[in-house]
Write a protein that holds these residues in place. Structure first.
Motif, PDB file in Angstrom:
ATOM      1  N   LEU A 132       0.833  -1.207   0.000  1.00  0.00           N
ATOM      2  CA  LEU A 132       0.000   0.000   0.000  1.00  0.00           C
ATOM      3  C   LEU A 132       0.864   1.251   0.000  1.00  0.00           C
ATOM      4  O   LEU A 132       0.592   2.207  -0.731  1.00  0.00           O
ATOM      5  N   ASN A 133       1.918   1.224   0.825  1.00  0.00           N
ATOM      6  CA  ASN A 133       2.791   2.387   0.877  1.00  0.00           C
ATOM      7  C   ASN A 133       3.472   2.620  -0.464  1.00  0.00           C
ATOM      8  O   ASN A 133       3.637   3.760  -0.901  1.00  0.00           O
ATOM      9  N   TYR A 134       3.821   1.542  -1.120  1.00  0.00           N
ATOM     10  CA  TYR A 134       4.467   1.671  -2.432  1.00  0.00           C
ATOM     11  C   TYR A 134       3.518   2.344  -3.417  1.00  0.00           C
ATOM     12  O   TYR A 134       3.891   3.279  -4.138  1.00  0.00           O
ATOM     13  N   VAL A 135       2.269   1.858  -3.434  1.00  0.00           N
ATOM     14  CA  VAL A 135       1.286   2.420  -4.370  1.00  0.00           C
ATOM     15  C   VAL A 135       1.024   3.885  -4.032  1.00  0.00           C
ATOM     16  O   VAL A 135       0.952   4.747  -4.915  1.00  0.00           O
ATOM     17  N   LYS A 136       0.894   4.161  -2.735  1.00  0.00           N
ATOM     18  CA  LYS A 136       0.684   5.541  -2.303  1.00  0.00           C
ATOM     19  C   LYS A 136       1.821   6.430  -2.805  1.00  0.00           C
ATOM     20  O   LYS A 136       1.587   7.512  -3.337  1.00  0.00           O
TER      21      LYS A 136
END
Lengths: 680, 680
Positions: free
Chosen positions: A583-587
């Motif tokens: 999720l952090n990567y996508v964010k």
């Protein structure tokens, strides 16, 4: 095309093109049973409730049963006359909800709808309970577990309706006429034996005395009034279902309104005759009923005795057919069947009303825009669940349940009559033709009488039954009302929030960045990569979360060996977590490129059995839920059909042949009805 | 860093880098209580069960309690010695499942795992039930509703574990040492009063006689054997939990294995002393227990009397502290707390074992690859549900539940010992050093003795308890075993089916055809269109299903007015159905262009409350499920975040601060443990 479909199709008011469906429209002789089962079936319990309630004051009060039956008959006459006006005013079929909404506004409509929804539940509970209580006359083993048996019948009706019973005109005609013949035949034969043959027929309870309930010993003054009011309120249960014909006008042959009005008159006549016949026979044979729960009791030779409870219908059939046992079986069988049929009509009406309310935004939209039997099923399940809870809680005691009943019907009657008065007043404003004006004025007077009458009855019902159970019905109605209001408020808020303007159409993201989530190297993953590649996104990355360094090295090596067009990138996970780091990567990807949209591809297994679903896609499922909260991110599921899904597909398409026949009809029936209504 | 985390982190066998965590490793004085609560707590019910069972044969049999306790003590000694070998062989911590799997293959491991899973449930049920039964000595109002109270305690433990209790070494140390001091103190003081002060202490039941159960009147021959076997089997409940230390070797300070072995010896000594003390006191004070359900009864003055059941612990505390009331409260309080703590250890162990089994493909993968507390929660809910069902079904009767217990433990002991024998045999094959060989040979002899002993006990337990309830445990284990086998078979089948080859990487669709589903014209729809446009698909279409001609005309007009880049196309729906026509359209699109992939865009509302979900996306949800069965179709959800979702997001991130603290620890603990194990 079967009759019941047709009726349901028009139950909510579609104006059918007669050219198209003319030959299937209902002659009066079929329309009567189709619309009458609910109204007629109530004579199986209404007289009982009058007698029961009066028994609280002992023998003295019983003589009033005649007058009370007469009063109920009078109310029925007035209600029938009032609804004849509705039939003429709304030849396209005016349901109470529609009449109230159109003439008095949405809150009035919603009041009626709440009352009707609660009443559908009570119709099922009361009818089935009465069916069980009556059936005890020929099936004694039912005694002691009435609640469970009633629940079983409701579950049976539910499953029949969930499976989609194939109904026909005969389904309604045979039992309804059978019931009419059985009851009128019994009454006629009974009166013949008593009045003509001068036989001294005595009901099984004729020889008993009744001890009044504690507190009712002196039957006078206010007590008389209160008790008569309660008995009358319970007797008014006979009126439930009278409004059905006014909903179904379009199903009649031409001239629709006149035929419908005639049938309504016929229904009233039959119902009043049956009621009068039963009360007369009960009086002539010395039939007595007591209200154990209320406190009255039987006395024989000065001693209180326990006598198993038997319904008036059961006692009368036993008495009148004392020399012809099969008569008893026919009367009780017909009574039981028509009561279950009356319950079944609620299973048809409830989801249809649900769909109308859903169309108006008062219930989840899914109930209206359907493509599945799901919507119907939910309504059926909800109705059955509530009715089962009621019969279990009240152990299928009609006397207890009837305290909750009737309120809803009379709320609906009263608001609807008020709506009709408003309707005529409005029409009179524009109408010039003196002859028509005269007719409208006459109709308005009739509806005014109807309004006063049903209004007074409503007050009597509420006042006399409130503490005995009516308060529960009122609470339920208020809760349903508030629930529907808040659902509508939610939809309105969402509609305002999502209203679209010209600017929105120009909010085009500049590029798409594709990200494929990789957890394993297998066909579903490779398919997801290939599909993502086919979209020709600006950038495309295959991402795996490195929860285990050794495994990731292996995965990357295999990935490279297969020469998959997109390199695999591993992101670190300090806590063996997959979702958080991804999720952090996508964010991060989106905040680095705020004008682009990120498209996350998730391989998904398609399986055949429900339990297999527990074994797959859980991570993807959680991930999708979390990703949906991010701005500028869309999520693409790339399904991979496992072999087991093929069987499921084959099974589904086999089922859908049957389902389509049913559901297609259902869709058509409901859909066209709703559509017609909106235009009408 | 708290002790419990550390222990859990290593419970499944990670070899911790001592440089990193050295200072937090457990000294023996903390390790003992941390690992001993389960094993020690069983002295609260094991002596009772021995006395109860013997009571079936009346007074004559009671004298055998001493010998049986001795036999149980002997078995415990042998098991402790055997596990000391395991501790030395697996300094990284060898769980029974791992030992069995590594040395005897997956089926042996799975047998142990099934036994352990069932036993965790029984640990909770038996411990909590015993806690309630003991607590009755000071909380008499518990009597009569033991099942409900036990269920309430389990639900409480469940919620504490779902919320993630913050445990510490003190949580274990204080109650465990408290319990040890209370019980040993009571025993010592009691023996002092009796043997030194020569006080004639008499238990409340000392004056009563016992009438044997029907059929046991003549206590001789085979009957003696059978009854002694049953009493011994029940007494063996004292051994549950002994294996815990062998799982936790890495948590000990250096030298780990020796410290762990010493602690194990200490645990054995304490447990045997407590057991011996209680049985001795019971004999000296004339304490008697009967098995009402089994049929034995108390007799006073030749007449059968009803005496409220009180546990041995309760009676002894009452007797020994007859002159010091607080002593009773301390003993019973400590007993109750340690029993609940023992139940709580199962709530920690069950999900960890679940994760290991999930890693090996025997349970849904979601339990292993997590990113949420979901996996833990499911395990906790399953454990609590099963335990609640048990205590309710058996009304928290320890005597009834104990018939099911012990089987699992001894299955696990026996298979594990067999695994250890195989372990030494393998090591001996390659080991050359004669000194080491001698040690290994000695260990193998000890494990062989352990194997024979636990094997014999297992046979005795099965034979003597099978018809009394053990069969239920066996059935449960077989079902769990088969379930896990079939889950594994499913995963293996799927893995074979989805195994990827070089050809798969080249199955690139030639083009993408985008289809946007339109049901309303609002921001979510427009966003879906814009996102779809950004992907630059070969063709892009906005499709609506014309369920209502009038509405569609209005929709198309508004659509055109907004100048949305993609024209809106309406497809016909004869039956007001949305899904069917749309699915057929997509199917047709793909079969017209079989080498292309179709991408369906569905606008989706993201809401903040669970109930809002019922009001939105239902059509999309159904559609996705149906589309997933089509080949060459992918489905893209384009989320639209409603305002209410922002609050939900804020709430979620607020929660996640707390959750991360807990769950991060949990992830770390579990993750590293699992990872370490795989490598170790």
């Amino acid at each position: 095309m079967n009759v019941s479909d047709l009726v349901k199709r028009v139950l909510v008011g579609r104006k059918l093109a007669s050219a198209q469906l003319g030959e299937t429209l209902l002659p009066k002789r079929i329309a009567l049973p189709v619309f009458a089962s609910d109204a007629l079936s109530s004579v199986a319990y209404a007289p009982d409730e009058i007698l029961l309630t009066l028994s609280l004051a002992g023998m003295a009060a019983l003589s009033l049963s005649w007058e009370i039956a007469l009063a109920v008959g009078l109310v029925m006459l007035i209600v029938v006359l009032s609804y004849r006006q509705t039939v003429h005013a709304y030849p396209s079929g005016g349901g109470d909800y529609e009449v109230a909404t159109a003439n008095l506004g949405p809150n009035a409509g919603l009041t009626v709808a709440s009352a009707l929804l609660v009443d559908y539940v009570l119709t099922v509970a009361v009818s089935v309970s009465s069916g069980i209580q009556n059936a005890k006359a020929i099936l004694p083993f039912l005694a002691g577990h009435e609640g469970l048996w009633a629940a079983a019948v409701i579950v049976l009706l539910m499953s029949l309706n969930l499976r989609g019973v194939r109904e026909s005109g005969a389904l309604f005609a045979i039992p309804t006429y059978g019931f009419m013949i059985a009851v009128l035949g019994m009454t006629g034969w009974g009166l013949f034996r008593i009045l003509v043959l001068r036989e001294p027929l005595q009901a099984p309870t004729a020889g008993l005395e009744i001890a009044p309930a504690p507190g009712y010993e002196s039957f006078s003054g206010v007590l008389v009034l209160v008790l008569v009011a309660r008995a009358f309120s319970s007797g008014c249960a006979a009126l439930t279902g009278v409004e059905a014909i006014s909903n179904g006008v379009p199903a009649f042959r031409e001239p629709k309104s006149r035929n419908a009005a005639t049938t309504l008159g016929l229904l009233g006549t039959v119902a009043i005759s049956m009621m009068a016949g039963i009360v007369a026979l009960a009086n002539l044979t010395g039939l007595k009923l007591i209200d154990d729960a209320g406190g009255s009791s039987f006395i024989a030779n000065g001693v209180v005795v326990e006598v198993p409870h038997e319904t008036a219908m059961g006692q009368l059939a036993r008495t009148v057919f004392s020399d012809f046992q099969p008569g008893l079986y026919v009367v009780i069988g017909a009574t039981m069947i028509i009561l279950f049929l009356a319950a079944n009509t609620a299973f048809n009406g409830f989801p249809v009303l649900g769909a109308i309310l859903s169309r108006d935004g008062y219930l989840p939209k899914a109930l209206y825009t359907r493509g599945d039997r799901l919507a119907y099923s939910n309504g059926i399940l909800a109705l059955a669940g509530a009715a089962v809870a009621l019969v279990l809680a009240f152990n299928a005691s009609v006397t207890a349940l009837i305290q909750l009943y009737v309120v809803g019907v009379f709320v609906s009657f009263t608001v609807s009559q008020l709506g009709m008065m408003r309707h005529w007043t409005r029409r009179l404003r524009t109408e010039q033709d003196p002859k028509r004006r005269a007719r409208m004025l006459r109709s308005r007077v009739i509806n005014a009488v109807g309004l006063s009458c049903t209004g007074v009855v409503l007050v009597i019902v509420l006042a006399s039954k409130f503490i005995y159970g009516a308060y529960l019905a009122v609470i339920a109605m208020v809760l349903v009302f508030l629930l529907m209001r808040s659902i509508r408020a939610h939809y309105d808020r969402v509609a305002r929030e999502t209203a679209v303007g010209p600017a929105d159409a120009r909010l085009l993201p500049s590029r798409v960045r594709a990200v494929v989530l990789v957890t394993e190297l297998n066909k579903p993953t490779v398919r997801a990569v290939n599909f993502a590649r086919a979209t020709r996104a600006s950038t495309i990355e295959a991402i795996t979360v490195a929860v285990d360094a050794q495994e990731v090295r292996k995965l990357v090596a295999e990935w490279d060996a297969l020469q998959i067009g997109v390199p695999l990138k591993a992101i670190a996970s300090p806590y063996r977590e997959v979702l958080g780091p991804f999720l952090n990567y996508v964010k991060g990807l989106h905040s680095d490129n705020p004008r682009d949209v990120v498209c996350v591809y998730i391989p998904e297994y398609v399986v055949g059995h429900w339990w297999e679903r527990l074994l797959h896609n859980q991570t993807g499922f959680l991930l999708k839920a979390r990703l949906s909260f991010l701005q500028g991110v869309m999520v693409t599921s790339v399904p991979y059909q496992l072999e087991s899904s093929r069987y499921a597909l084959a099974r589904a398409s086999r089922d859908s042949v049957a389902a389509r026949r049913r559901s297609g009809r259902g869709e058509a029936r409901m859909g066209k009805a709703l559509e017609g209504r909106r235009r009408g």
